[in-house]
Design an enzyme around this catalytic site. Structure first.
Site, PDB file in Angstrom:
ATOM      1  N   ALA A   1     -17.182  -2.229  72.575  1.00 42.11           N
ATOM      2  CA  ALA A   1     -18.007  -2.994  73.512  1.00 42.11           C
ATOM      3  C   ALA A   1     -18.787  -4.110  72.812  1.00 42.11           C
ATOM      4  O   ALA A   1     -19.071  -5.139  73.411  1.00 42.11           O
ATOM      5  CB  ALA A   1     -18.957  -2.076  74.263  1.00 42.11           C
TER       6      ALA A   1
ATOM      7  N   ASN B   1     -28.531   2.352  78.297  1.00 40.48           N
ATOM      8  CA  ASN B   1     -28.221   3.399  77.318  1.00 40.48           C
ATOM      9  C   ASN B   1     -29.406   4.265  76.929  1.00 40.48           C
ATOM     10  O   ASN B   1     -29.226   5.355  76.421  1.00 40.48           O
ATOM     11  CB  ASN B   1     -27.595   2.785  76.063  1.00 40.48           C
ATOM     12  CG  ASN B   1     -28.379   1.622  75.522  1.00 40.48           C
ATOM     13  OD1 ASN B   1     -28.682   0.681  76.240  1.00 40.48           O
ATOM     14  ND2 ASN B   1     -28.726   1.665  74.258  1.00 40.48           N
TER      15      ASN B   1
ATOM     16  N   SER C   1     -16.029   0.581  76.114  1.00 38.26           N
ATOM     17  CA  SER C   1     -15.882   1.184  74.798  1.00 38.26           C
ATOM     18  C   SER C   1     -15.251   2.558  74.959  1.00 38.26           C
ATOM     19  O   SER C   1     -15.623   3.303  75.876  1.00 38.26           O
ATOM     20  CB  SER C   1     -17.262   1.314  74.147  1.00 38.26           C
ATOM     21  OG  SER C   1     -17.145   1.947  72.895  1.00 38.26           O
ATOM     22  N   ALA C   2     -14.324   2.923  74.074  1.00 42.18           N
ATOM     23  CA  ALA C   2     -13.662   4.221  74.211  1.00 42.18           C
ATOM     24  C   ALA C   2     -14.537   5.378  73.744  1.00 42.18           C
ATOM     25  O   ALA C   2     -14.495   6.460  74.309  1.00 42.18           O
ATOM     26  CB  ALA C   2     -12.346   4.219  73.424  1.00 42.18           C
TER      27      ALA C   2
ATOM     28  N   CYS D   1     -28.526   2.402  67.802  1.00 39.91           N
ATOM     29  CA  CYS D   1     -28.544   1.068  67.210  1.00 39.91           C
ATOM     30  C   CYS D   1     -29.952   0.695  66.764  1.00 39.91           C
ATOM     31  O   CYS D   1     -30.151   0.102  65.724  1.00 39.91           O
ATOM     32  CB  CYS D   1     -28.005   0.061  68.200  1.00 39.91           C
ATOM     33  SG  CYS D   1     -26.419   0.598  68.825  1.00 39.91           S
TER      34      CYS D   1
HETATM   35  C1  LIG Z   1     -22.487   1.734  72.677  1.00 37.35           C
HETATM   36  C2  LIG Z   1     -22.808   0.512  73.437  1.00 37.35           C
HETATM   37  C3  LIG Z   1     -22.329  -0.731  73.037  1.00 37.35           C
HETATM   38  C4  LIG Z   1     -21.547  -0.915  71.768  1.00 37.35           C
HETATM   39  O1  LIG Z   1     -20.267  -0.363  71.892  1.00 37.35           O
HETATM   40  P1  LIG Z   1     -19.342  -0.208  70.591  1.00 37.35           P
HETATM   41  O2  LIG Z   1     -18.014   0.145  71.175  1.00 37.35           O
HETATM   42  O3  LIG Z   1     -19.938   0.902  69.798  1.00 37.35           O
HETATM   43  O4  LIG Z   1     -19.335  -1.497  69.883  1.00 37.35           O
HETATM   44  C5  LIG Z   1     -22.625  -1.821  73.821  1.00 37.35           C
HETATM   45  N1  LIG Z   1     -23.348  -1.704  74.931  1.00 37.35           N
HETATM   46  C6  LIG Z   1     -23.829  -0.527  75.356  1.00 37.35           C
HETATM   47  C7  LIG Z   1     -24.626  -0.464  76.601  1.00 37.35           C
HETATM   48  C8  LIG Z   1     -23.585   0.624  74.616  1.00 37.35           C
HETATM   49  O5  LIG Z   1     -24.079   1.777  75.024  1.00 37.35           O
END
Ligand SMILES: *Cc1c(COP(=O)(O)O)cnc(C)c1O
Length: 391
Positions: free
Chosen positions: A76, A155, A203-204, A327
């Site tokens: 993502a 998140n 994102s997977a 993060c």
């Molecule tokens: C985890 C997350 C991302 C990042 O996704 P990755 O696949 O780990 O790069 C971006 N946006 C949100 C809202 C997320 O929860």
């Protein structure tokens, strides 16, 4: 899952489903589907390409898209970068971008980069309940707004954005609607057409697939409004070059197919478990839930403990919870999401995120309640105040 260290951080990442691991392992070795999907001259390549296209259809089916509207990325983060930077590069004139103060860093840092290059940005403030409202979006729009980028599910708080009520006003300006759906995919039904979404990041590894693979939904209409950010070979309709990672892609496709099948039963279970958890911990003195009202998913809960000597790490010892999003943990800074909903640094520091998922059990939840009790009410009653759950 084992009771020794119950996992309550599904919003940071999920374990891969066993069916995903099996499907992936068939795409690596000499006896498997290891060919380069771009090798058109032999059967090994064709078999890999068939697998990749099957996975593309599986992802598309989960969100109501056409297979050729799915562009594979590394996750993502990359999808968000491609959507925002790709749009900015293709834009003919300087434009205005609308996003929110509670987006993931993969949006906020990308937006900051665009800002430094002359894009004008409005960061919508959430309500105290963590919602970005359609009215706030409407108020932020300007005649030169080129893109609105908002997350579908937050998140840290689990709040759900009413994207469907925003699309019309965004499209009336000729602007594109980008949605970061990393926390929503597989948890809530998504129909990109009904919601009026032009671009959507996925994102997977948040949906029981592997890390390192994701996708960007690019509607056919939005296709010409994006420039590639990765060049070399012209893969993915020229939007994202690089040899396709068959095993990763098959993992994501399988994860999405499972999600399509199990979403409602998973959600049903997780709703009962999160209610059980809340009944337990909210009965303790000084515990309250953030973003309690309004649209939200049951999977992700934010809880603040109103006691000056409470440190989230006291819980993290016995329980894989998160004191903020992963993060932000890496950056070591207080959560921008919690401060945006009005929690000061001190209160934010006494806040934990508890996220439940497919493998969470009732025992895990009861263990979590006990851990909370131990750190909050060390001399409190010895029985866990949980009612028997019907589900
Ligand atoms: C985890 C997350 C991302 C990042 O996704 P990755 O696949 O780990 O790069 C971006 N946006 C949100 C809202 C997320 O929860």
């Amino acid at each position: 899952m084992s009771i020794e260290l119950p996992y309550f951080d599904y919003a940071a990442t999920t374990p891969a489903d066993a069916r995903v691991i099996t499907a992936m392992s068939e795409c690596l070795g000499i006896d498997g589907i290891f060919g380069n999907p771009a090798s058109s001259s032999h059967a090994a390549g064709a078999r890999a390409r068939d697998k990749v296209e099957q996975a593309r259809s599986q992802v598309a089916a989960l969100i109501g898209a056409m297979p050729d509207e799915i562009i594979w990325t590394s996750g993502a983060t990359e999808s968000n970068n491609l959507a925002l930077k790709g749009f900015a590069e293709a834009a003919a004139a300087p434009f205005h971008l609308v996003t929110s103060a509670i987006e993931h860093k993969a949006i906020l840092d990308t937006a900051a980069r665009l800002e430094s290059k002359g894009v004008f940005i409005t960061y919508i403030a959430p309500t105290r309940e963590g919602a970005i409202t359609p009215a706030a979006v409407a108020a932020a729009l300007r005649p030169n707004t080129g893109m609105v980028s908002l997350m579908l599910v937050n998140n840290e708080l689990g709040t759900l954005t009413d994207i469907g009520s925003m699309a019309e006003s965004v499209h009336a300006l000729g602007a594109l609607l980008h949605v970061d759906a990393a926390q929503a995919l597989g948890k809530v039904p998504i129909d990109v057409v009904a919601l009026g979404i032009d671009l959507m990041s996925m994102s997977a590894h948040k949906v029981y697939g592997p890390k390192g693979i994701g996708a960007l939904y690019v509607s056919r209409a939005a296709r010409s409004r994006l420039c590639a950010q990765m060049h070399g070979g012209g893969h993915e309709q020229g939007l994202r070059s690089g040899t396709l990672a068959t095993h990763q892609i098959v993992g994501m496709g399988t994860a999405c197919a499972i999600a399509a099948e199990q979403m409602s039963s998973d959600t049903h279970r997780i709703t009962a478990l999160s209610e059980r958890f809340l009944r337990g911990v909210l009965s303790f003195k000084g515990v309250r839930q953030n973003a309690r009202e309004g649209l939200r998913i049951p999977h992700t809960l934010s809880v603040t403990v109103d006691r000056p000597d409470f440190f989230p790490f006291m819980l993290a010892d016995d329980l894989a919870v998160s004191s903020t999003s992963a993060c932000n943990s890496a950056a070591g800074t207080p959560s921008h999401v919690l401060s945006a909903i009005g929690l000061d640094e001190n209160v934010a520091g006494r806040t934990v995120r508890i996220s439940l998922g497919r493998f969470t059990t009732e025992q895990d939840v009861d263990h979590a309640i006990k851990c909370f009790r131990r750190v909050i009410e060390p001399s409190g009653p010895l029985t866990v105040p949980v009612q028997a759950s019907a589900a």
